[in-house]
Every structure is written in C-alpha cells, then in structure tokens.
Design an enzyme around this catalytic site. Structure first.
Site, mmCIF file in Angstrom:
data_model
loop_
_atom_site.group_PDB
_atom_site.id
_atom_site.type_symbol
_atom_site.label_atom_id
_atom_site.label_comp_id
_atom_site.label_asym_id
_atom_site.label_seq_id
_atom_site.Cartn_x
_atom_site.Cartn_y
_atom_site.Cartn_z
ATOM 1 N N GLY A 177 35.401 29.346 35.004
ATOM 2 C CA GLY A 177 34.791 28.494 36.002
ATOM 3 C C GLY A 177 35.731 27.432 36.524
ATOM 4 O O GLY A 177 35.401 26.704 37.458
ATOM 5 N N SER A 203 39.534 39.741 29.210
ATOM 6 C CA SER A 203 38.837 40.479 30.273
ATOM 7 C C SER A 203 39.566 40.301 31.596
ATOM 8 O O SER A 203 40.386 39.405 31.747
ATOM 9 C CB SER A 203 37.428 39.931 30.460
ATOM 10 O OG SER A 203 36.661 40.141 29.321
ATOM 11 N N ARG A 204 39.190 41.137 32.537
ATOM 12 C CA ARG A 204 39.585 40.888 33.923
ATOM 13 C C ARG A 204 38.566 39.905 34.516
ATOM 14 O O ARG A 204 37.548 39.621 33.903
ATOM 15 C CB ARG A 204 39.602 42.189 34.706
ATOM 16 C CG ARG A 204 40.608 43.191 34.136
ATOM 17 C CD ARG A 204 40.852 44.328 35.100
ATOM 18 N NE ARG A 204 41.689 45.360 34.513
ATOM 19 C CZ ARG A 204 43.021 45.320 34.497
ATOM 20 N NH1 ARG A 204 43.661 44.291 35.039
ATOM 21 N NH2 ARG A 204 43.717 46.300 33.949
ATOM 22 N N ALA A 205 38.846 39.399 35.707
ATOM 23 C CA ALA A 205 37.972 38.418 36.353
ATOM 24 C C ALA A 205 36.563 38.965 36.523
ATOM 25 O O ALA A 205 36.378 40.146 36.797
ATOM 26 C CB ALA A 205 38.531 38.043 37.708
ATOM 27 N N THR A 207 33.718 36.649 38.199
ATOM 28 C CA THR A 207 33.466 36.083 39.532
ATOM 29 C C THR A 207 34.619 35.173 39.960
ATOM 30 O O THR A 207 34.545 34.556 41.005
ATOM 31 C CB THR A 207 32.164 35.254 39.512
ATOM 32 O OG1 THR A 207 32.290 34.256 38.495
ATOM 33 C CG2 THR A 207 30.967 36.124 39.208
ATOM 34 N N THR A 212 42.520 36.334 32.510
ATOM 35 C CA THR A 212 43.815 36.309 31.825
ATOM 36 C C THR A 212 44.501 37.674 31.897
ATOM 37 O O THR A 212 45.723 37.762 32.074
ATOM 38 C CB THR A 212 43.628 35.852 30.361
ATOM 39 O OG1 THR A 212 43.097 34.519 30.374
ATOM 40 C CG2 THR A 212 44.937 35.846 29.608
ATOM 41 N N ASP A 265 26.636 35.509 36.132
ATOM 42 C CA ASP A 265 27.325 35.490 34.850
ATOM 43 C C ASP A 265 26.412 34.716 33.915
ATOM 44 O O ASP A 265 26.412 33.501 33.904
ATOM 45 C CB ASP A 265 28.677 34.788 35.042
ATOM 46 C CG ASP A 265 29.613 35.026 33.871
ATOM 47 O OD1 ASP A 265 29.280 35.835 32.993
ATOM 48 O OD2 ASP A 265 30.673 34.396 33.848
ATOM 49 N N SER A 273 29.366 39.017 25.493
ATOM 50 C CA SER A 273 30.622 39.556 26.002
ATOM 51 C C SER A 273 31.805 38.976 25.229
ATOM 52 O O SER A 273 32.682 39.695 24.743
ATOM 53 C CB SER A 273 30.723 39.226 27.498
ATOM 54 O OG SER A 273 32.008 39.478 27.986
ATOM 55 N N LYS A 297 31.880 26.145 36.082
ATOM 56 C CA LYS A 297 30.793 27.059 35.746
ATOM 57 C C LYS A 297 29.725 26.315 34.948
ATOM 58 O O LYS A 297 28.534 26.449 35.194
ATOM 59 C CB LYS A 297 31.320 28.244 34.935
ATOM 60 C CG LYS A 297 30.256 29.262 34.630
ATOM 61 C CD LYS A 297 30.793 30.407 33.803
ATOM 62 C CE LYS A 297 31.645 31.348 34.633
ATOM 63 N NZ LYS A 297 32.254 32.407 33.803
#
Lengths: 503, 503
Positions: A177, A203-205, A207, A212, A265, A273, A297
């Site tokens: 966020g 993870s990938r992005a 939103t 990273t 999210d 997750s 966020k």
C-alpha cells in the site's frame, strides 16, 4: 458414463490468460449429443490428463466438427503436443461452491470447507465468475480469526512445503500500500550477511505497481524451482524468489489474479496469503511491516491493530513467531515507483551511493535490526547499529550480488523509452502525496507488466519548490500508456500537492 | 488521446456467450504501443459504435497483425458487417466499481451509485468477474429496503417503459423455487377473458429448469418487440412475452446470467428484478405468489414475511399495488418439470381434460380469483367462483389460443427422444419430494436449454405405490445428458421417498 469417440486436438494459439477454454464447432457430434452451449463447464480427458474447461461454440470453419481446439492455458494444462484425441463430457457441479454460497448467506467457513474450496481452485475447477464470488464473499473483514486460520491452513495443505532443518528460518513481509517501499531485498542482504537463514519468496503485485518479485526480476532470475531455491540458500543463506514458481500456496496466485481485476485485497485473504506462503516456505520467525497513513492500504491505527491481531494469532496457531512493525505510511518510500525504478533505488542503497534515498535506507536498516534482535544475533536495542555496520562495510552489497549471481546472474536495469516531467504549477512547499493516485499513475504508465514503467519522485514532503520545477517524472515504454497516464494525471491534480506561498 | 491507424475487422465466429472479446495478434502495433495483454479491458471504436471488450492475445496466423477479430457478442454490439476498420485504446477504469467495493466493505448503495452501476452493466462495461462481485456483494439479505428501492428505480430508469393509458394494468409473478408451478399462462388467460388488461412479461429460468418465458416459448413466439406487444394487448387484452426482448429492465438479464452461473438468487436483487420489470411494463396491480416449503426457494414463513415486507414496501414507494400470496411449497405442482412438459400440463388444464393436474388447476384458479377481487371485477370472496366459471366454460382456453395466435401462432409441443423411468425400490407410501433435487435432475437432463428435457412425475405425496412401479420419468434429447441425470439420481435417492410398509 457415456463415451464419445473423441475429438482431434487443435491449438488455436489464443491466450485467454489463466482461463481454460475449449472451442467446439456447433455441428460437432459431442456438442449435439451432450447438449453443450457456450459457457458449459466440461471435463476434457486425454486418457492421461483431465481438466475442467469452459466451452466456446464456433460457427464457421475455424474448428471442424471432428476437432476440439484449446486456449493456451488449456493446452498447457492438458500437456498436449498435437495429434492426440480427447474425450469431452459434462463436468460435475463444483460441490465446494455450496460453501461459498453458504458464506455469502452468513455461514462460517471451517477447515474442511476451506480445503474443498482451495483444492478445487488449485485444480482449475473454478471459473472466473466463481472465483470472483469467493473473493467477494471473503472480502473486507468478513472472515473471523477462526475462518482465517482455516483458510490459511488449507492454502498451505494443497501446496508443497519446504523444510530447512534449521532452528531459525527468518522471513519478512510488508502488507503493501506504500509505493516504492521496497526494503525486502536490502533487509535480506543484511540479515544473510550476518549469517542467518532467510529463504525469501515474494508475490507479484496485486493492486500495486510492483511486488518484490516484479522488482527483483529486473535484477535477476526469480523463477526458481524448489531444488534451485534450496541450492541458492545452502550456498548463500538466502534467496529472493517468486513464490508462485515453487508451488508454495499455489491457489494464492489464482486468487490474486481475481483480486487484481477487482482491485480488492481483503484482510482475511491477506493474512491467509501472507502466512500460508511463510509456513509453506518453512519459516519460523516473520517480521511484518504495516505502513499506516491516510492514503496507504492501512489507513488507521485501529485498522492496523486489527490486522496485527489477526496476523499474530493466526501465526501462533500455525507455530510461527510473528512480530508486527507499524511504520509511517504518509508518503512513498525512495524515489522510484515501478519495478526498474525501485531496483535502481535498491542498488544505490546497497552500494552506499551518496545519492541513495535516505528514507529507504533508514527503513531497511531499522527492519533488519529488528530481525537481528528477534533472532538473538544481538541484544535487544543493538540491532540497528549492527545492521548499519553490515550495510556500510559493503558486506550486504556483496551478499546481494552473490545471491543474484547464484540465482542466474545480475541483470542490467533497463531504461524507459518515454519520459514526461510533471511540473509544479506554483511555488511553495510540498504538503501532500496521494499514494493511491501515484500508484495508479504508475500502473496506467504500464507497471508492473512493463518493467521500466512507473513514476520517479523528484521531491519529498516539506521540500520548497519553484513554479515550473519538476515534481516527478513519468516513465513508460509505450506511447499509448504514457498518454493514458497523462490523461489520468490531468484529472487527478492531488497526486502531489504544493501549497503556494503568498509572495 | 493517442490515435492508432486502425485495424481491419475479422469475424471468427466464436460464441463466448455475452462476453465481448477482441482477439489481437501479439505482434500487432496497437498491442505493442498500448501495452495490451490478455484480459486488458479496451475500448473498441468503429467511428459509429464503441464498446468495452476484453483482449485475448493470439500467437499464430489466426489473426494477422493488421486485424482485430471479434467474438459474436462483440461483433453484434459493434454492428459490424465486415470491411470496417476499428480504433482500439485502453478502456477507462469502470468508476462505478468503487461503489461495489464500498458495498463489500459495508457501505450503503444510494440511487446515484445504483444508477451508475446499472448503467455501466447495461452498456456492457462490466466484465464477468466484476458482475460476479456485484452479485455477490448484494446477495442474501445484504440490501436494506432503501438500497433495494434504489436498485429497483435505477433498473427501471436505464430501460424502456411502457404506458398503457389504462387505469388498471394487472400483473402476477411467482418468486419460484417450486418446480412445475406454471400457473401464470392459465391466470393470464382467465383474467384477460374477464376483460382485464394483463400485458405479462416473464424472465427465463435463473436457477430452475424453466421460467415462464421458456415454457411459453414451447407454445408460441415470446420474443415480441414493444410495438408487437402493444398490438397483441390492444387486440386480446393480454400477452405472454419474454421481458428481455422488449428492453424492460435490460440490466436484469445480464445480472441473471451471472446469478445462474453462481446458482445464487438474492432477496434484494429478486425484489429489484421483479418490481423493475413490473413498473417498466406499466403495471398498476401485482399479485406475487411465494411458495413456502422445506425444499422450496423460501423455506420458512419468517423468510416469506421478510420478502413480503420488502416487496410491498418497495412496490408502494414506486406507486405499485402489491398483494402477496404465500402458497404451499411442499411438492412440485402439476406433472411436468421442464418447458415442454409444463406446457403440456397448461394446455390440459385450459382444455379441461379429465387427466389435467388438479393441483395446478386449483392454484391457477385461486390466484386468478384473487386478481379479479383485487381489480374489483367481483366482490371480495367471489373471485374463485368467477375464475372457475371462465375456465370451465372454455372462455379461458379460447383467450389463450387467441393470444398465442396473435403472438405468432400456436406451436406443436415437441417430444423427447430419450426417456427413462425411475422405479420404486419398495412398496409403500410416497412421503417426500425434494424440490431442489428434482429441479437439478431436470436441469442435468438438459432443461431449460433443451425444451423437451425434464422430469415427469407419475405419483403425488401420499400415493400408495408398489415396488417396481414408476415414480417419475426423465426426459432428455441427448444421450449424454440422460446419462448425466441418471448418474446424479444414483447419488441422490431422496428426490422422491417411499416409506416401506412392514408386510
């Protein structure tokens, strides 16, 4: 069960993303005998592999009546090479959807229900429509602590699990966020340079303009097999891998795709997750960074406290030590927002460049210090000094390069082909950054799919600027995306606010 | 905005149901300059029409790099003939999704928010994933009375509206959940034979094996334009049309497709769906039948009472007189479940056949009687006798035939090609029907897509049966569907229960 004679497979080369689609001619005997229509859910069987797919009916010569054509995702999932014949019949209704409906009607999800849902999601039985309903059913604060634990356990249990044979396996995570808050690669380098084990998967992005894994992919290969990951960690004590490529919590990446499409999210799914990936990765100690700010966020300390509670309790139930750090989320961190721009910031901090962003450096050092204390490497209170020392000495940089080399080699950071500067419309003081607007701007410019795209901040909160001075630079690799970002910017002047002085 | 040179249109003949898809070659200049990937939401513009569509990227010669290929739904929506060129750019984010997210987070939907959402849905801006999230957000009892009214109003306001210049325009509706409860055509015939105006529009099935429109389509044309509908009503006082073909509450049919895929049918959306169609159709008086039973859609009187409250209050706010009748929902009505089988029951009642199902006749007469009283045609309490009289005399049958002829002619009822009888496994008394299982059985046999498919009941609750006696007959038009239904039946023995006698 009714048997048909089978259809010859055909590869149409259509990429429908993860959705598995089978294209059948309206005159095909299976379509007629089984009564298939577009959107029928069917079971396709090669004799070796079988999958659930959605039917699209074709009305001309694209597919003959003796053929079954497949989208790329379906073709891959079936392991087809061409020349095979497949049997197609109605798919059984997805029973676990009854749990999703029950949740929507106010029921509770227990472990067996979660396991059924997550197993069905992982094996591709859920259509996009069904996935979206599940994500919506669990969004906001609709999952209790018990349900969150059940979901987390089930997400762990359907995937692979790594064991390290080490008493201490460190991990960190940021709930996100806050654009540009890419401390993880720096923290990993410092912690591993101190001799700790830190097999980091990211993870990938969802939103955001970059996760990273998206950023690290600019610098090196992140798609490691579990064997490769273990080899890298055995050699360097740490790795920086994409979680999805090692089948840790595999349902997570399918769910994330839908959350991204919905720009949702949720709290429970966030906890599930994050923690499912940590437990599956074999971690014992996890530091979680929650940035709090009006446009981050997590917007309030009350919200952060609830999330912390859920993270710590769920972690404890799973045998995981979780420490939560709430950080300042009032403005982006570093200069870059977007994979390549963030990668540049990371390298400049690790190399101790005089121009390295101080805020990114300070945050990474602080978090690394907490981890060193958590692991007992230093006494309580001595972590920051130790982390600082390892960074200043260049040991962290050397460790980072060694990790990248072992993962497949350090890559050159690419540059964008289009740049446009956004200028201050008056002289004054920079008083406000809207994280959400800046993140969307970077996404519209193409991040994270386009690695070089994003926003480069040229000023910080509190800076004095002159009228016409550049506030930030938009990077894109496609003219259309740049125009699209500029269009958005014209309507959202509060990305960066300058309060004018009376001269 | 960035302009590209345009792409030549190509019709691939792929029916992806209502989803609008544009297939683009990976090497196409627009894909590269705009950074499109599979699932990108784009705006396609012919210069005359423009639509929002999802991208599928193709990787071989299917579509050349100078072409844009379209799914059938997209081709139709753009009004293409072939030879045109189209411009493609990124679609703006669907702003109304922020209202859906806010609802998921516990916010309230007001009229402006509902209007934005419903307008965007109607104009095809929502992807299936977004539609599913909206349906899930509003499911169960998540919509308050105020929200339900706002949603209903907005669904009326985005569609056409018919005016009849009559003080009394009658309508009826059944909330469903009871297989075979096809009273509407009989009620319309009786009420119209008494000189009242009843321009009936009906939906197709949501989660049931048949809706009134599906059943009526077996007997005559139901896809009437608004002009045709007005002509039929001017001539016969009534019609039996499919609501979707006259653009009354057009967003409803899009939402219904998603509810069907999810097997969800929520309270607020049910009220909005029913009442928006009634108001748009120009009705003034509506009778609503709510069957209540342990395996019906509404299972308790408490639930029926809540639904009644919402229907009456929302109706009142819209200037509509709503009368709710709660009926026995313990077993299916009539003999047939499925469009053609139900059509057969309807004709036999209207023709006063000695074999006509008594329960269907009684229900239709009772409801028609209530309508005659509601309209003041007879005194309170005298409705049933009057309805009975009109049915017995053949006036209702003549009116029904006249309506069908005016709508396009009476059709022969088709017969199924496959039938299998399900036999009693012991002698005894029929003690229980599971409406849900019977409905699913009929759906698996192919209803409502296959008109002739369904279940024909051969016994009623309380009947004494011998071992081996047929309890019901499954009808299908495809061998695969019959096998599929039998497979389900083997696992669900409680479709019809016989409690054995001790001999």
């Amino acid at each position: 069960m009714y048997k048909n004679k089978g259809l010859e497979v055909l590869r149409l080369g259509i990429d429908s993303h993860q959705e598995r689609i089978v294209y059948l001619n309206a005159d095909c005997h299976v379509v007629q005998s089984e009564g298939f229509t577009s959107h029928s859910r069917v079971c396709v069987d090669t004799g070796i592999e079988s999958i659930i797919a959605s039917v699209n009916i074709t009305h001309n010569g694209l597919v003959t009546s003796d053929q079954a054509a497949f989208s790329e995702a379906a073709w891959r999932a079936l392991g087809l090479k061409g020349g095979e014949r497949v049997m197609i019949k109605h798919a059984k209704p997805v029973n676990s959807m009854s749990h999703v409906r029950s949740k929507l009607y106010g029921g509770k999800l227990d472990y067996p229900a979660c396991l059924e849902i997550v197993s069905d999601i992982q094996s591709g039985q859920y259509s996009d429509i069904q996935l979206s309903s599940f994500v919506s059913a669990c969004t906001a604060d609709r999952l209790s602590n018990e349900e969150t634990l059940a979901l987390t356990r089930s997400m762990i249990d359907v995937g692979e699990r790594i064991s390290w044979d080490q008493p201490l396996v460190m991990d960190k995570h940021c709930v996100g966020g806050l654009p540009g808050n890419r401390t993880t690669p720096i923290v990993v380098a410092i912690v591993a340079a101190c001799g700790l084990i830190m097999p980091k998967t990211s993870s990938r992005a969802i939103t955001s303009p970059a996760g990273t894994a998206d950023t690290m992919e600019v610098l090196t290969n992140v798609e490691l097999t579990q064997e490769k990951m273990q080899q890298v960690v055995a050699q360097e004590g740490a790795c920086l891998a994409w979680g999805g490529s090692v089948s840790l919590s595999p349902a997570d990446d399918i769910i994330i795709r839908i959350e991204r499409a919905l720009n949702l999210d949720s709290e429970g799914q966030l906890v599930a997750s994050v923690l499912s990936k940590k437990v599956a990765a074999g971690s014992t100690h996890v530091l979680i960074d929650i940035p709090v700010g009006p446009t981050a966020k997590v917007r309030s300390f009350e919200q952060a406290r609830k999330l912390e509670d859920k993270l710590v309790k769920t972690g404890k139930a799973l045998g995981l030590e979780v420490l939560v750090h709430r950080s300042d989320g009032s403005q982006p961190v570093g200069r870059g927002i977007g994979p390549a721009l963030e990668a540049r910031d990371i390298l400049s901090v690790l190399k101790n460049h005089s121009s390295a962003p101080v805020d990114l450096r300070d945050r990474a050092v602080y978090l690394a210090g907490l981890m060193l204390e958590m692991a007992g490497v230093v006494d309580s209170g001595a972590g920051v000094l130790k982390a600082q020392e390892v960074l200043d000495s260049g040991e962290a940089y050397q460790k980072f390069i060694a990790i990248c080399e072992t993962q497949g080699g350090l890559k050159e950071i690419p540059k964008s082909s289009h740049q446009v500067d956004h200028l201050a419309s008056c002289s004054g003081i920079v008083t406000h950054f809207n994280n959400r607007c800046l993140a969307q701007l970077a996404r519209l410019a193409g991040a994270p799919n386009s690695k070089v795209a994003g926003v480069e901040l040229l000023v910080r909160l509190g800076d004095r600027v002159e009228k016409g001075q550049p506030l930030f630079r938009i990077h894109a690799n496609a003219k259309g995306e740049m125009e699209y970002a500029l269009d958005f910017l014209a309507q959202h002047s509060d990305c960066c606010q300058v309060s004018g002085e009376t001269v």
